[in-house]
Design a protein around this motif. Structure first.
Motif, PDB file in Angstrom:
ATOM      1  N   LYS A 116      42.740  42.024  48.084  1.00  0.00           N
ATOM      2  CA  LYS A 116      42.679  42.418  49.492  1.00  0.00           C
ATOM      3  C   LYS A 116      43.232  43.828  49.712  1.00  0.00           C
ATOM      4  O   LYS A 116      42.776  44.543  50.612  1.00  0.00           O
ATOM      5  CB  LYS A 116      43.445  41.412  50.350  1.00  0.00           C
ATOM      6  CG  LYS A 116      42.781  40.036  50.397  1.00  0.00           C
ATOM      7  CD  LYS A 116      43.546  39.075  51.295  1.00  0.00           C
ATOM      8  CE  LYS A 116      42.873  37.698  51.312  1.00  0.00           C
ATOM      9  NZ  LYS A 116      43.601  36.758  52.187  1.00  0.00           N
ATOM     10  N   ALA A 117      44.190  44.238  48.882  1.00  0.00           N
ATOM     11  CA  ALA A 117      44.744  45.590  49.018  1.00  0.00           C
ATOM     12  C   ALA A 117      43.684  46.642  48.714  1.00  0.00           C
ATOM     13  O   ALA A 117      43.604  47.674  49.405  1.00  0.00           O
ATOM     14  CB  ALA A 117      45.951  45.761  48.091  1.00  0.00           C
ATOM     15  N   LEU A 118      42.835  46.390  47.707  1.00  0.00           N
ATOM     16  CA  LEU A 118      41.759  47.340  47.389  1.00  0.00           C
ATOM     17  C   LEU A 118      40.697  47.340  48.490  1.00  0.00           C
ATOM     18  O   LEU A 118      40.104  48.382  48.773  1.00  0.00           O
ATOM     19  CB  LEU A 118      41.119  46.998  46.034  1.00  0.00           C
ATOM     20  CG  LEU A 118      41.892  47.420  44.785  1.00  0.00           C
ATOM     21  CD1 LEU A 118      41.150  47.003  43.518  1.00  0.00           C
ATOM     22  CD2 LEU A 118      42.128  48.932  44.768  1.00  0.00           C
ATOM     23  N   LEU A 124      37.458  48.254  53.986  1.00  0.00           N
ATOM     24  CA  LEU A 124      36.750  46.990  54.208  1.00  0.00           C
ATOM     25  C   LEU A 124      37.694  45.975  54.843  1.00  0.00           C
ATOM     26  O   LEU A 124      38.915  46.099  54.721  1.00  0.00           O
ATOM     27  CB  LEU A 124      36.232  46.437  52.871  1.00  0.00           C
ATOM     28  CG  LEU A 124      35.326  47.363  52.055  1.00  0.00           C
ATOM     29  CD1 LEU A 124      35.054  46.761  50.677  1.00  0.00           C
ATOM     30  CD2 LEU A 124      34.007  47.622  52.793  1.00  0.00           C
ATOM     31  N   ASP A 125      37.126  44.970  55.490  1.00  0.00           N
ATOM     32  CA  ASP A 125      37.933  43.917  56.105  1.00  0.00           C
ATOM     33  C   ASP A 125      38.245  42.851  55.063  1.00  0.00           C
ATOM     34  O   ASP A 125      37.345  42.122  54.639  1.00  0.00           O
ATOM     35  CB  ASP A 125      37.171  43.297  57.283  1.00  0.00           C
ATOM     36  CG  ASP A 125      37.960  42.185  57.966  1.00  0.00           C
ATOM     37  OD1 ASP A 125      39.097  41.893  57.519  1.00  0.00           O
ATOM     38  OD2 ASP A 125      37.444  41.605  58.932  1.00  0.00           O
ATOM     39  N   SER A 228      46.007  44.765  37.622  1.00  0.00           N
ATOM     40  CA  SER A 228      46.593  46.104  37.768  1.00  0.00           C
ATOM     41  C   SER A 228      45.885  46.943  38.826  1.00  0.00           C
ATOM     42  O   SER A 228      46.206  48.119  38.997  1.00  0.00           O
ATOM     43  CB  SER A 228      46.574  46.838  36.418  1.00  0.00           C
ATOM     44  OG  SER A 228      45.235  47.004  35.983  1.00  0.00           O
ATOM     45  N   GLY A 229      44.916  46.352  39.519  1.00  0.00           N
ATOM     46  CA  GLY A 229      44.259  47.058  40.622  1.00  0.00           C
ATOM     47  C   GLY A 229      43.170  48.023  40.200  1.00  0.00           C
ATOM     48  O   GLY A 229      42.721  48.853  40.983  1.00  0.00           O
ATOM     49  N   LYS A 230      42.700  47.903  38.943  1.00  0.00           N
ATOM     50  CA  LYS A 230      41.627  48.793  38.481  1.00  0.00           C
ATOM     51  C   LYS A 230      40.241  48.277  38.848  1.00  0.00           C
ATOM     52  O   LYS A 230      39.251  48.985  38.727  1.00  0.00           O
ATOM     53  CB  LYS A 230      41.731  48.991  36.960  1.00  0.00           C
ATOM     54  CG  LYS A 230      42.982  49.727  36.532  1.00  0.00           C
ATOM     55  CD  LYS A 230      42.932  50.134  35.066  1.00  0.00           C
ATOM     56  CE  LYS A 230      44.092  51.038  34.699  1.00  0.00           C
ATOM     57  NZ  LYS A 230      45.367  50.346  34.603  1.00  0.00           N
ATOM     58  N   ALA A 231      40.156  47.000  39.261  1.00  0.00           N
ATOM     59  CA  ALA A 231      38.883  46.409  39.698  1.00  0.00           C
ATOM     60  C   ALA A 231      39.165  45.483  40.868  1.00  0.00           C
ATOM     61  O   ALA A 231      40.214  44.837  40.920  1.00  0.00           O
ATOM     62  CB  ALA A 231      38.223  45.637  38.559  1.00  0.00           C
ATOM     63  N   ALA A 232      38.210  45.428  41.798  1.00  0.00           N
ATOM     64  CA  ALA A 232      38.444  44.686  43.041  1.00  0.00           C
ATOM     65  C   ALA A 232      38.123  43.202  42.927  1.00  0.00           C
ATOM     66  O   ALA A 232      38.622  42.405  43.718  1.00  0.00           O
ATOM     67  CB  ALA A 232      37.608  45.286  44.166  1.00  0.00           C
ATOM     68  N   HIS A 233      37.275  42.831  41.969  1.00  0.00           N
ATOM     69  CA  HIS A 233      36.876  41.425  41.831  1.00  0.00           C
ATOM     70  C   HIS A 233      36.979  40.993  40.372  1.00  0.00           C
ATOM     71  O   HIS A 233      36.777  41.796  39.462  1.00  0.00           O
ATOM     72  CB  HIS A 233      35.412  41.194  42.256  1.00  0.00           C
ATOM     73  CG  HIS A 233      35.091  41.687  43.629  1.00  0.00           C
ATOM     74  ND1 HIS A 233      34.697  42.981  43.873  1.00  0.00           N
ATOM     75  CD2 HIS A 233      35.099  41.062  44.838  1.00  0.00           C
ATOM     76  CE1 HIS A 233      34.484  43.136  45.175  1.00  0.00           C
ATOM     77  NE2 HIS A 233      34.728  41.998  45.781  1.00  0.00           N
ATOM     78  N   PHE A 250      51.134  39.156  40.348  1.00  0.00           N
ATOM     79  CA  PHE A 250      50.895  40.597  40.333  1.00  0.00           C
ATOM     80  C   PHE A 250      50.475  41.137  41.700  1.00  0.00           C
ATOM     81  O   PHE A 250      50.937  42.183  42.133  1.00  0.00           O
ATOM     82  CB  PHE A 250      49.816  40.946  39.287  1.00  0.00           C
ATOM     83  CG  PHE A 250      50.301  40.815  37.875  1.00  0.00           C
ATOM     84  CD1 PHE A 250      50.835  41.899  37.198  1.00  0.00           C
ATOM     85  CD2 PHE A 250      50.246  39.592  37.217  1.00  0.00           C
ATOM     86  CE1 PHE A 250      51.303  41.777  35.890  1.00  0.00           C
ATOM     87  CE2 PHE A 250      50.699  39.454  35.914  1.00  0.00           C
ATOM     88  CZ  PHE A 250      51.235  40.554  35.250  1.00  0.00           C
ATOM     89  N   LEU A 251      49.566  40.407  42.361  1.00  0.00           N
ATOM     90  CA  LEU A 251      49.017  40.915  43.626  1.00  0.00           C
ATOM     91  C   LEU A 251      49.788  40.428  44.841  1.00  0.00           C
ATOM     92  O   LEU A 251      49.631  40.988  45.918  1.00  0.00           O
ATOM     93  CB  LEU A 251      47.545  40.500  43.773  1.00  0.00           C
ATOM     94  CG  LEU A 251      46.576  40.908  42.666  1.00  0.00           C
ATOM     95  CD1 LEU A 251      45.155  40.542  43.051  1.00  0.00           C
ATOM     96  CD2 LEU A 251      46.659  42.395  42.368  1.00  0.00           C
TER      97      LEU A 251
END
Length: 384
Positions: A116-118, A124-125, A228-233, A250-251
């Motif tokens: 959701k952070a990405l 985006l919502d 690590s936030g390098k990909a959203a899905h 992590f998230l």
């Protein structure tokens, strides 16, 4: 003696202890020894034991092809586990020809997790993930502009395509095609079946995946990319690795989302793909099948499975366990079980799954066409 690949993991220790204690109340004079085998060699070692006709009394299996290919070496458990039928879910994955050969420990499925952070970073919502494929691609473009990949994908072992097929298939196949597929009436020439593999190739060609997906291990490199936030899905698991509990750490639970498959074919109703995940069965050569079955029942008792859920994050097969404290992602997954359907890839034989892994790598590398890939898979599936 029990063979598995779980009992050596620290997160599974409380589960094993609870199961042993439960079994000891029924059989105080019987000693139980757990032998944790390396998962990558597990079925090879098990095959050798089956060939020799001697080995563990109780053994762990993945649901689907891995157990169905070996039922000749197992004791049907129906008469021993009748009392557990209502409490536990996921029996189909451990059954063949109307008989049960293992009791389910976990439910295994393939939720699509998102960060959701990405989503917020991309404008985006996060409360409204895409419900159609076109909107999903538009969201992926926005995520790309924000500096992340759309999918974390590990296909080094060829397992990525299995997760893809099962996570996205309910938005691609019609309800009739889906049910027919699970029932063994698979039409590999259907445009919708081909669409599963076309989208796999298109996503790779469009750069939606991380670099080098074919050389990225699913466990746990692809999951690390997501965390690590390098990909959203990421198409992950329900239990007990690459799943909500790992990702929560992590998230944070508030930033971890679970979404339905986007609708690709108009009129489809996306659903969560899940089956019995892992389960324990009894070897034909065991001296006392009733005692061995009692151990299986202890390994699937509510107390043991409650510990496995609490410590390892497994979505246990026991439907009486309360998961409300686990955060939104786990609650979303459990709520989706009601309308869930068996995973498409679990219906395939282990031989066809191996082939699917190879052709999926060739599709990503561009060395094979979708038509050729589907033709090979159809021949393998129909050969049985």
């Amino acid at each position: 003696m029990v063979w598995d690949w779980k009992s050596g993991e620290p997160s599974a220790a409380p589960y094993i202890e609870k199961a042993k204690a439960d079994f000891a109340t029924k059989h105080p004079d019987v000693t139980v020894e757990f032998v944790a085998q390396p998962f990558d060699q597990y079925y090879t070692l098990l095959g050798a034991a089956i060939q020799s006709g001697k080995g563990p009394d109780v053994m762990l299996f993945n649901g689907g092809g891995q157990i169905r290919d070996r039922v000749d070496a197992l004791v049907p458990l129906d008469e021993y586990v009748a009392e557990d039928k209502q409490r536990l879910a996921g029996w189909d994955a451990f059954s063949k020809d109307g008989k049960v050969y293992a009791s389910p420990v976990t439910l295994q499925g393939h939720p699509i997790y998102y960060n959701k952070a990405l989503y917020e970073k991309a404008g985006l919502d996060p409360a409204s993930p895409a419900t159609t494929w076109d909107k999903f691609l538009a969201d992926c473009a926005a995520i790309g502009k924000a500096g992340a990949k759309c999918f974390a994908l590990g296909n080094k072992e060829g397992a990525g395509i299995q997760f893809w097929m099962s996570a996205l298939g309910s938005g691609i196949l019609t309800a009739q095609e889906y049910d027919d597929w699970i029932a063994g009436k698979r039409d590999w020439n259907s445009p919708n079946v081909k669409r599963i593999f076309e989208l796999w190739k298109e996503a790779g060609d469009a750069g939606l995946n991380n670099e080098g997906a074919n050389s990225t291990a699913m466990f746990n490199d692809s999951f690390a990319l997501f965390q690590s936030g390098k990909a959203a899905h990421v198409i992950g698991l329900m239990s007990d690795v690459g799943h909500w509990k790992d990702f929560n750490e992590f998230l944070t639970p508030e930033k971890l989302g679970v979404m339905n498959a986007p609708v690709v074919t108009a009129g489809t109703t996306p659903s969560l793909a899940y089956d019995g995940g892992i389960g324990y069965g009894v070897a034909k050569w065991t001296k006392d099948p009733k005692v061995a079955a009692d151990l299986v029942r202890s390994l699937t008792s509510t107390g043991a499975l409650q510990a496995f859920y609490a410590d390892a994050g497994a979505i246990a097969a026991d439907t009486t366990i309360d998961v409300s404290q686990a955060g939104p992602a786990a609650a979303t997954i459990v709520a989706a079980l009601q309308s869930g359907k068996p995973a498409l890839h679990v219906a395939l034989s282990s031989k066809t799954l191996d082939l699917m892994g190879r052709v999926s790598q060739q599709l990503l590398s561009g060395s094979i066409s979708v038509d050729e890939a589907v033709k090979q898979l159809a021949a393998s599936d129909q050969a049985g």
